[in-house]
Design a protein around this motif. Sequence first.
Motif, PDB file in Angstrom:
ATOM      1  N   ALA A 172     -36.451 101.048   6.184  1.00 38.55           N
ATOM      2  CA  ALA A 172     -37.808 101.203   5.669  1.00 38.55           C
ATOM      3  C   ALA A 172     -38.762 101.540   6.820  1.00 38.55           C
ATOM      4  O   ALA A 172     -38.453 101.297   7.991  1.00 38.55           O
ATOM      5  N   ALA A 173     -39.925 102.060   6.485  1.00 35.76           N
ATOM      6  CA  ALA A 173     -40.878 102.487   7.514  1.00 35.76           C
ATOM      7  C   ALA A 173     -41.348 101.335   8.396  1.00 35.76           C
ATOM      8  O   ALA A 173     -41.488 101.494   9.603  1.00 35.76           O
ATOM      9  N   GLN A 174     -41.594 100.176   7.797  1.00 37.18           N
ATOM     10  CA  GLN A 174     -42.088  99.030   8.564  1.00 37.18           C
ATOM     11  C   GLN A 174     -41.397  97.746   8.119  1.00 37.18           C
ATOM     12  O   GLN A 174     -42.017  96.882   7.499  1.00 37.18           O
ATOM     13  N   PRO A 175     -40.118  97.593   8.433  1.00 34.24           N
ATOM     14  CA  PRO A 175     -39.409  96.388   7.996  1.00 34.24           C
ATOM     15  C   PRO A 175     -39.974  95.130   8.652  1.00 34.24           C
ATOM     16  O   PRO A 175     -40.271  95.117   9.839  1.00 34.24           O
ATOM     17  N   THR A 176     -40.151  94.109   7.838  1.00 31.10           N
ATOM     18  CA  THR A 176     -40.668  92.842   8.337  1.00 31.10           C
ATOM     19  C   THR A 176     -40.120  91.708   7.482  1.00 31.10           C
ATOM     20  O   THR A 176     -39.863  91.890   6.286  1.00 31.10           O
ATOM     21  N   SER A 177     -39.930  90.562   8.095  1.00 35.89           N
ATOM     22  CA  SER A 177     -39.454  89.417   7.315  1.00 35.89           C
ATOM     23  C   SER A 177     -40.597  88.850   6.501  1.00 35.89           C
ATOM     24  O   SER A 177     -41.763  89.115   6.767  1.00 35.89           O
ATOM     25  N   SER A 178     -40.269  88.082   5.507  1.00 42.65           N
ATOM     26  CA  SER A 178     -41.188  87.392   4.585  1.00 42.65           C
ATOM     27  C   SER A 178     -42.012  88.339   3.728  1.00 42.65           C
ATOM     28  O   SER A 178     -43.058  87.966   3.220  1.00 42.65           O
ATOM     29  N   SER A 179     -41.536  89.558   3.518  1.00 41.99           N
ATOM     30  CA  SER A 179     -42.306  90.514   2.716  1.00 41.99           C
ATOM     31  C   SER A 179     -41.645  90.867   1.389  1.00 41.99           C
ATOM     32  O   SER A 179     -42.196  91.637   0.618  1.00 41.99           O
ATOM     33  N   ALA A 180     -40.479  90.308   1.110  1.00 43.69           N
ATOM     34  CA  ALA A 180     -39.759  90.656  -0.113  1.00 43.69           C
ATOM     35  C   ALA A 180     -40.047  89.661  -1.231  1.00 43.69           C
ATOM     36  O   ALA A 180     -40.342  88.497  -0.991  1.00 43.69           O
ATOM     37  N   ALA A 181     -39.950  90.160  -2.439  1.00 45.78           N
ATOM     38  CA  ALA A 181     -40.009  89.328  -3.639  1.00 45.78           C
ATOM     39  C   ALA A 181     -38.904  89.838  -4.552  1.00 45.78           C
ATOM     40  O   ALA A 181     -38.924  91.002  -4.956  1.00 45.78           O
ATOM     41  N   CYS A 227     -35.497  80.865   3.340  1.00 41.96           N
ATOM     42  CA  CYS A 227     -35.711  80.379   4.708  1.00 41.96           C
ATOM     43  C   CYS A 227     -36.604  81.294   5.540  1.00 41.96           C
ATOM     44  O   CYS A 227     -37.083  80.887   6.596  1.00 41.96           O
ATOM     45  N   ASP A 228     -36.872  82.515   5.071  1.00 40.96           N
ATOM     46  CA  ASP A 228     -37.784  83.434   5.757  1.00 40.96           C
ATOM     47  C   ASP A 228     -39.091  83.630   4.998  1.00 40.96           C
ATOM     48  O   ASP A 228     -39.841  84.552   5.290  1.00 40.96           O
ATOM     49  N   GLN A 229     -39.330  82.801   4.005  1.00 39.76           N
ATOM     50  CA  GLN A 229     -40.542  82.841   3.192  1.00 39.76           C
ATOM     51  C   GLN A 229     -40.615  84.038   2.252  1.00 39.76           C
ATOM     52  O   GLN A 229     -41.694  84.401   1.770  1.00 39.76           O
ATOM     53  N   ASN A 230     -39.477  84.695   1.991  1.00 41.33           N
ATOM     54  CA  ASN A 230     -39.437  85.687   0.924  1.00 41.33           C
ATOM     55  C   ASN A 230     -39.567  84.944  -0.400  1.00 41.33           C
ATOM     56  O   ASN A 230     -39.081  83.819  -0.528  1.00 41.33           O
TER      57      ASN A 230
END
Length: 130
Positions: free
Chosen positions: A63-72, A117-120
């Motif tokens: 993805a263009a800007q992968p980051t943790s805690s951004s998925a739902a 555990c990553d706040q997703n």
Amino acid sequence: MKIKRVDHLVLTVTDIARAIRFYHEVFDMPIINFNAQGEPNCVRCGHQLLEFQTTDRLPKLTAAQPTSSSAAICIVSGDKPEDVCNHLKSYYIPIIAGPVEQVGSEGKMTAIYIHDCDQNLIEIASYKDR
């Protein structure tokens, strides 16, 4: 084009081993894949896969800007909502919301929301007729 289903989702996490342990232990998702280094990086969720990556070890295509805690994401359980709640409590996982009535891809469902555990945001759905 005739799209049949989603094959896999990739979650960006801070620690792949911790994420695999969480999804395997809490949701009983089998560990089924290994990356080029021979380390597990994937679990099976029904007929789909959940793959994990970290921002410091990204594949060439991402993805263009992968980051943790951004998925739902929403996963479907075959258990009754009260059994899901009891299971989560046995793992000391706080329930953010639910059980609440929602509408999913197969109609009315009951949903329970937690963070991994990553706040997703993880929505655990139970369909009445399933």
